[in-house]
Design a protein around this motif. Sequence first.
Motif, PDB file in Angstrom:
ATOM      1  N   ALA A 290       0.837  -1.204   0.000  1.00 19.74           N
ATOM      2  CA  ALA A 290       0.000   0.000   0.000  1.00 19.74           C
ATOM      3  C   ALA A 290       0.867   1.248   0.000  1.00 19.74           C
ATOM      4  CB  ALA A 290      -0.938  -0.008   1.210  1.00 19.74           C
ATOM      5  N   VAL A 291       1.952   1.248   0.777  1.00 23.46           N
ATOM      6  CA  VAL A 291       2.862   2.394   0.805  1.00 23.46           C
ATOM      7  C   VAL A 291       3.601   2.508  -0.522  1.00 23.46           C
ATOM      8  CG1 VAL A 291       4.914   3.360   1.921  1.00 23.46           C
ATOM      9  CG2 VAL A 291       3.107   2.326   3.316  1.00 23.46           C
ATOM     10  N   ALA A 292       4.059   1.383  -1.061  1.00 17.53           N
ATOM     11  CA  ALA A 292       4.804   1.403  -2.327  1.00 17.53           C
ATOM     12  C   ALA A 292       3.935   1.897  -3.473  1.00 17.53           C
ATOM     13  CB  ALA A 292       5.343   0.008  -2.629  1.00 17.53           C
ATOM     14  N   ARG A 293       2.629   1.607  -3.445  1.00 14.89           N
ATOM     15  CA  ARG A 293       1.725   2.063  -4.515  1.00 14.89           C
ATOM     16  C   ARG A 293       1.288   3.502  -4.332  1.00 14.89           C
ATOM     17  NH1 ARG A 293      -0.696  -3.260  -3.746  1.00 14.89           N
ATOM     18  NH2 ARG A 293      -2.218  -2.253  -2.365  1.00 14.89           N
ATOM     19  N   GLY A 294       1.661   4.128  -3.225  1.00 14.39           N
ATOM     20  CA  GLY A 294       1.248   5.502  -2.971  1.00 14.39           C
ATOM     21  C   GLY A 294      -0.135   5.627  -2.383  1.00 14.39           C
TER      22      GLY A 294
END
Length: 311
Positions: A217-221
């Motif tokens: 979720a963090v990596a996808r923004g």
Amino acid sequence: MTSRAPVPTSSDALLTTREVAALLRVHPKHVYRLLKRGIPTRRAGGKWLFPREEVLRWAESSAHAPSESETAPTGAAPAPLLAANGDLAVETLLARHQREGHPLVGFVLADRSHALELLEQGQVMAAGWHGALPAETEARGGLARLHLVHREVGLIAAPGKEPAALERLSRVRFASRPPTAGVRHHLDECLRDAGLDSRSLHRGATLHASHRDVACAVARGEADVGLASRAWASRLGLSFRSLGYEAYGLVIPTVLLGTPAVVGLCETAQGAALRRSLRGIPGYEPGDTGKLQVLAARASRHAPTRKKERT
């Protein structure tokens, strides 16, 4: 042709698994099956050790001869499934386990509380766990813990960005875990120490099923900050700030210690190849990997106390 391990002859000798197998003339894997029959044993340095004279007396006793109830299960055995939260240590263990040709073990995604429920319901044979077990589970006993790693957990953010301070988490998009997830205990404790309310913070947070889901979720923004392990942050190239370390491993019913799938898991966990793999993952300390500990039953803290009778 393989040579048998020499058997020490001293009356007070402590035998290794291979030595007790040679003494009893059984395959080393069968020694694990004897654990649930009560073969005398000790724990030292993460290894099983067996007092020679006690083992001989135990083996000669007709009371310990294999019975029908010991060689055949009294009920349906759980499927060869492992329930855990998607930790990289578990993924590495299962991948290595398969490469070594052991019986296949399936994976069920579950946080630690749900994994323990599945274990107690007999739906899985092992559950990922860290920290103290619930008091009622300890009181029942009958469990063993297979240690995998000490893992580092904390807050993660996009590459090059420092994760927000605790007091600012309520003002950013925060990807967290359910209150039943073990990693939440680290965060909630840090919040309490800082005088902050976890329930207020999590009213605006999104909850995810695993460390991997948070990191993705963090990596996808989709989130500015997440709660996950350093291992997953490193896997996706994310920034990380530590909240602490925790011992992580598997909980297994002792009655299953002699089954082929569990024996295979223990052998894989105790192998040098798995330690090398785990040592290469940031945030993991695999020093005690493979240590198997039978957990003694403890009295429940909620058990009623008997009143003294008047004389």
